[in-house]
Design an enzyme around this catalytic site. Sequence first.
Site, PDB file in Angstrom:
ATOM      1  CG  ASP A  75      17.977  14.414  -9.338  1.00 48.42           C
ATOM      2  OD1 ASP A  75      16.938  14.620  -9.437  1.00 48.42           O
ATOM      3  OD2 ASP A  75      19.242  15.099  -9.467  1.00 48.42           O
ATOM      4  CD  GLU A  96      19.971  21.295  -3.451  1.00 46.49           C
ATOM      5  OE1 GLU A  96      18.478  20.710  -4.069  1.00 46.49           O
ATOM      6  OE2 GLU A  96      20.780  21.667  -4.192  1.00 46.49           O
ATOM      7  CG  ASP A 127      16.385  20.738  -9.884  1.00 44.01           C
ATOM      8  OD1 ASP A 127      16.092  20.265  -8.584  1.00 44.01           O
ATOM      9  OD2 ASP A 127      16.538  19.525 -10.336  1.00 44.01           O
ATOM     10  CD  GLU A 176      -7.398 -44.987  40.367  1.00 44.17           C
ATOM     11  OE1 GLU A 176      -6.869 -44.221  40.610  1.00 44.17           O
ATOM     12  OE2 GLU A 176      -8.076 -45.804  40.252  1.00 44.17           O
ATOM     13  CG  ASP A 180      -3.664 -44.200  45.801  1.00 44.70           C
ATOM     14  OD1 ASP A 180      -3.928 -44.337  44.474  1.00 44.70           O
ATOM     15  OD2 ASP A 180      -2.483 -45.206  45.940  1.00 44.70           O
TER      16      ASP A 180
END
Length: 1779
Positions: A1447, A1345, A1342, A455, A452
């Site tokens: 369409d 379907e 056309d 510093e 400790d």
Amino acid sequence: MARKTFSNLEIMLIVLFILVVIVAVVLIALLATNQPGTTCKDTTQPFTPFCPFSIHDNDRTNCHPENGASRERCEARGCCWKPVSSGNGPWCFFALNIGYKIKESQKKTQTGFETQLYRLPSPSLYGNDIERLLLTGERQTANRFRFKITDANKRRFEVAHENIKSFEGPATSNPNYEVELNKNPFGIIIRRKSTRTVLFDTSVAPLQFADQYLQITARLPSHNIYGLGEHVHKHYRHDTNWKTWPIFTRDAFPNGGMHNLYGHHTFFMCLEGESGLAFGVFLLNSNAMEVELQPSPSVTYRTIGGVLDFYIFLGSSPEDVVREYLTLIGKPLMPAYWALGFQLSRWGYKNLNDVEATVKRNRKINLPYDVQITDIDYMENKKDFTYDLVKFRNLPQFAHDLHNHGQRYIIILVWPGETVFPDYTNPQCINWWVEECAKFHQKIKYDGLWIDMNEVSSFKKGSIKGCVKNQWNYPPFIPRILDKLMYSKTLCMDAKQTGGMHYDLHSLYGHSMILATEQVINNVFPGNRSIILSRSTFAGSGKYTGHWLGDNAANWNDIKWAIPGMLEFNLFGFPYVGADICGFFDNSTEELCRRWMQVGAFYPFCRNHNAEGYKPQDPASYGENSLLVNSSKHYLNIRYTLLPYLYTLFHKANVYGDTVVRPLLHEFPSDSATWAVDRQFLWGPALLITPVLDPGTENVTAYVPDAVWYDYETGVAISSRKQFVNMHIPGDKLGLHVRGGFIFPTQQPAKTTFYSRKNPLGLLIALDEKGKASGELFWDDGESRDTFQNEVYTAYQFTATENLLDIKVLKRGYIDPNNLKFGEIRIFGIKNALASVIVKHGQGVTTLSPENINYNAKTKVAQLTGLQLELGESYSVQWNSLVFEKIDCHPEENANEAACIERGCKWVSNSKPSEPYCFYEDDYGYILNTNKRITQRENGMSAEIKRNTAYPERYKGQTPTVEILQVDVTYLSDNMLNFKIFDPHAKRFEVPIQLNIPSSKPDDGSTRLYEVTFTNFPFGIQVKRKSTGAVIWNSQVPGFTFTDQFIQISTQLPSQYIYGFGETEHRSFKHDLNWNTWGMFAKDQPPGYKMNSYGSQPFYMGLEENFSAHGVLLLNSNAMDVTLQPTPSLTYRTIGGILDFYMVLGPTPENVVEQYTTLIGRPVMPPYWALGFQLCRYGYKNTQEIENLYTDMRNAEIPYDVQYVDIEYMERQLDFSLDVNDFQNLPNLFDKMRSEGMRTIIILDPAISGNETKHYEAFTTGLDNNVFIKWSDNSDIVWGKVWPDFPNKTVDTSKDWDYQVEHFRSYTAFPDFFRNVTVEWWHTAIKEYYNKSLKFDGLWIDMNEPANFVHGSVNGCHDIKLNKPPYMPALQSRHIGLQHKTLCMESEQILADGTPVRHYDVHNLYGWSQTKPTLDSLQNITGERGVVVTRSTFPTSGQWAGHWLGDNTAAWDQMHKSIIGMMEFSLFGMSYTGADICGFFRNTTYELCLRWMQLGAFYPYSRNHNGLGSFRQDPVAWNKTFQNITRNILRIRYKLLPFLYTLMYEAHHHGSTVIRPLLHEFFKDKKTWDIDRQFLWGGAMMISPALEEGVTTVRAYVPDSRWYDWFTAKSIPQRRKWTHMPTPLDHINLHIRGGYIIPWQEPASTTYYSRKNFLGLIVALDDNQAAKGRLFWDDGQSIDTIERGEYFLAEFSAANSTMKAKILHNSQKSTANELKLGYLRVWGVGHNPPTNVTVTYENTSHTIISFQHKPQSQELFVEMTDKIFYIDKLVTIFWKTTP
């Protein structure tokens, strides 16, 4: 002897004498060396600052960082003065002509480069400026760059770091960064190469370099800055609003101020944005400094010594950045295992009895507790290496008692009162320190050291005598350190150490003490790790020590601030870190200490510690049965349970540099919400800790990142994800969650780690959303040093996937003496109960006893106990779940509980609005007939299955059940298989389409990508990908049903990513699996959500989580629907036929389409002209209107190739007729247009009028040849009504539609195109019309379907069972029946072989049956390739025709949906697709039509078409601006037609896609899996259109490749990220991908003329400066040129500044010998201009003089139109660049 006392006069004379001597010495030195040295700049020389006229307040750099700035002081420094308009910015800031400059070119070195910097004349800030500096740059690694700036003439102090070695080279050859130097004033700019992001740019402010003042500023790419220390940062992410942080080690309280604290850390990390990329910056400098963060954003360093020694680290993630940094400075220590236990300490134990009482009471409560620490209380008068022989007399025995209880003892070492300070840079001092510590250990058997006050801290300022006033103690500039005094609470700066002056070494003092203490550990604990805990630290200290966050206080702020502190020290390389739990100063409240004990249980360094004079705060001090004690024990037990995981994290930190405590942003860096989260943290990647950090609350606002998370304690998955939630956390709880996808090693806890390490191990498996998880374990003896390096450890890899846990030993170098075993496994996220668990060990197999298998259905947690898996051995654990897949048993409307139960199903109410209530029982379906074995064949296998009669028949009495079924699996190839389920006793209808079935060859199956197994109870087929183990089909799902008119089968899916099924309008390319049902039944139905439209495409592609892809076709032409379920799973329901599945295995998405089109036929090759722009309108009034349009388009010079006519050209809409009143001149117009390079297409409908009063050859010949569809029970025609009107009647258009149909429409008959005679009749009718009435180049079929304006027939339908079957799929108008808008289902058709079939079975094949005969007729009649465009499609239709998307409506959402539609039809094998540009129904708008023209220019089939009654919308119907924009975009299309035509060839020949989703090219980037607002042409061109009204920017994703902007040729910096692209109204975003060569041609008005122009090539170089591409060429119109070999094919490649052409195929009939190469554009060629360009053509070299280099775009443009280079000859182009 008395000391002499000097008078004041004598003192003054002495000082003057010393000054004279100093000046004389300096002058003599200067004269002797003839060097200017460092000089104080003569500020009397005139200097005029160049102050920027306009500079943003945030962009200023402070020229007067100390207090007291004024205009006079500022201008004296040569700086600029201007008050800020707002904010905290400086008023005094640097001028532009201050700093340094580079005079000479940089010198290349072995390590990088170097150059010298010369100071620009200007006043000095603080004196002693260095006039000449040396800059060195080192490219140390691909991700690390170092640059250092120092005095060019004199050596300055540099940090001598034990781990940072001198780099000797060589410089890395391919760094991930680029470095640029600005010369005047000097600046260094560092970019990330891949993104071009500027990371660190010092050119924004001048460099200052004086002897005691060094300043440098750098602009950063973002405000997301983390690091710098040591301070108290209240938040982990820095505030960049002019915040200045001093760095200089200091003994100060961490109370929330902005002052400097114990350590010195200059490293910071910065995020670069949402890409997840990050970089780090480290300044190796130990002098006092300050770092200012500015809002530009930028960072300014001001240090008062040393050098500027910067390291820049690049990472692909924040974790990578930390790893790079720690690789340089030293990776963290590996703590001893016991050091991870809980620790108790305090300063203020009165005596040893006090300590012993603390230990005793905490043992008594059974608190997990490993370490007791004593502070300075134990010492004699606070002297190191002593203990108080009175108060702590029995301390040696105390340490022994701790050891006897499996505990450890740590002591503190600090300084006494009046003291001297060891010089740890002196080797003799280190020896002394080691000896003293060793001698003291002989007295007190401590286990670790706490150092400790290093510093270095002193309670006197400098010394007891103060400090001399000199340049070191009082430098000219003092950073904003605490007290603004260099020697406050520390030594004088001019104090000497062996390593240098304290001025330079102050912040290194703690580090030098750590290094000395590390030698103590090696000496006192030879071969063992122990632990060091230091308060003061420096970069690299973490290799040897842990750290606590200092002397905090018992308050709610400090508990919060501890988290940013821990996160920062993990950045700095200190994973062993924590704060003093409950606070050091002040008395802690019970609530605060309880909450702190909860969160502190997850501090890596876990210590409760407080100060003298405050009440005890160890857990037991709050009472044995207190809430605090119970909560503390609970979470410490969890900590100890998870210590194997924590220890493994420390191992990864020690070896790889990973963080342990981790911010959320490290795992989720692309999620901006995580960037500021600092009240939660992670242990590693997978344990999320959410503490309560405020008083008086049990609710926390917490962020839940983007992953699956489970509550650690209950195992319950939390529902929230990627959002903030209000988390309820009671007083005794902590938010603790584990992340799905991870496996945690665990161990039964005990009071200490000594005992817990003897307990059984376990595993916690947290499954992710894919049911996967993985983890690791590192295990050694917990204490020996260097076990990893010495290979004395055991390592495991755990992997869980597909219900299988693989426990794999990677290393077995340590045999644990405790004979440890894994005894328990907990699994979170198990969806279903476990039926069985099998453990495999080597060849041994053990089945876990049922009593050891526990499952909680509520929490979804499974627990396996009684396991005996020995540590060090490998095992696999496999569990089988009791699957309860929720399959809807009542998909019809009006489900109720009674009806559900009657079907043998179960009714389960729920709150989810989309989820049904009625589900099948788990074993509902079929089972294997065990009386007959599974038959294995060479190319497949077969089985017989029977219905599980425990359940009632479905639709009993309405449709018969097939009780026995045959299942045949056929291995068609390595990547393709077929499985068929059918009635073996009765022939059922099968689709009469001949697929291209590969001829199977005998093999052993080793090369097959798949394996197939039959499962039972219920029966299912399982297909598994061998390479990954992914199950891509698993029909062992309840609900399999097979009746005559209702067949249902379900399969589990490998992921949520499913694409395809059509034709219906989808809102996204990726399907939403939330119980969405899609019907498939061909119908005259304009696109609408969940409305079945024109075709039936029962094919899907699925992605797997490991990036593989597969495709599945159900070859069934009956009406059906598919339901997509979230589990994920898929349910098919069809009303006839058989189950005939084909599967292709990819493994890439493109492979899937290639294999699928191998099966169904490759897409048709359109003629070249069909790729031109096309115009059509339903509602042209007459020929003159069309001619005017044609003239206007030509005058506007808008490219345009094809003109259509819709049914208005016919007489009363009759096929093969011409309206002689309004369109009598149409044949002449068509001839004229064709003579001018145009083409024409006419429409034909299938329905033929039968009410004509005059001879109508089409009908009469059809009648004569029996071509029309009839009833099955008689020879009458099935009459309908479509477009033809009654003869001799005027249609009243004011009436409603139904009235008009009833009163004005003729009866029509429908040709049966299955019949051979019909095919001949159709061909004759077309031929007659072509030869006698109207020439055309293509046919548009056309209404096929087939569409019918009455439902079924004019007389209705007779067979209710067929028209309204027991189950009606989810079709539009399902309540009316299948006959809605088409024929009656009982209508009979005749196949080519004479077999009669019901329209019920072949309705979806009607358009398909018409398509090939139409193309055959067209080609036979015209003698050219031509094109057929059909509305109705079925798998294989793409071989003969293109398709428009029907369409549509003039609405903004239709553009997005058109992209989805094209991408879907790419999957279906139809490349020539597009939508009606600008919309068919309703009036379009100017902006919509313009945006749509931009998008439609990149439809393969590019046609503007709208409907009757709507305004004109062709380009010339709008203003000049519209025309100009349209012209420009169509010219781009025409320019790119050679590329598009080549893509069409690739599709036709190889089966690749033309319109391509991003995921097809970047399938390993999961971000692309959801993208459907952008698309690709092939792999090379990305289109990112504007799709919303009013937008001027487009948010687009940039995949991971180099991309070039089409319009600028510049490469864009973004990669693998979303970006906002500016998109004004006249712009569409087009990007070319690096690595591709794109053929192009100058555009013209039609393709007839553009094909005659010069060819060009765009060479878009990739990161490796290479590119490839192809060109396909033929005459553009002949039939089967590819099949007959009448084409040209070349491959281009570019590398090393050379482009070469390789001819792969060449035919004289290809016309390539007429095509000349005229241009070359090379993109990404670099900044340096080429000096010459050479073309080698037919072995002859040609020098090209016409070339241009554009440095800004890095484009090379070469023009060769003055030469004759035919493309069918070998050509090589070389460009030479001088570096």
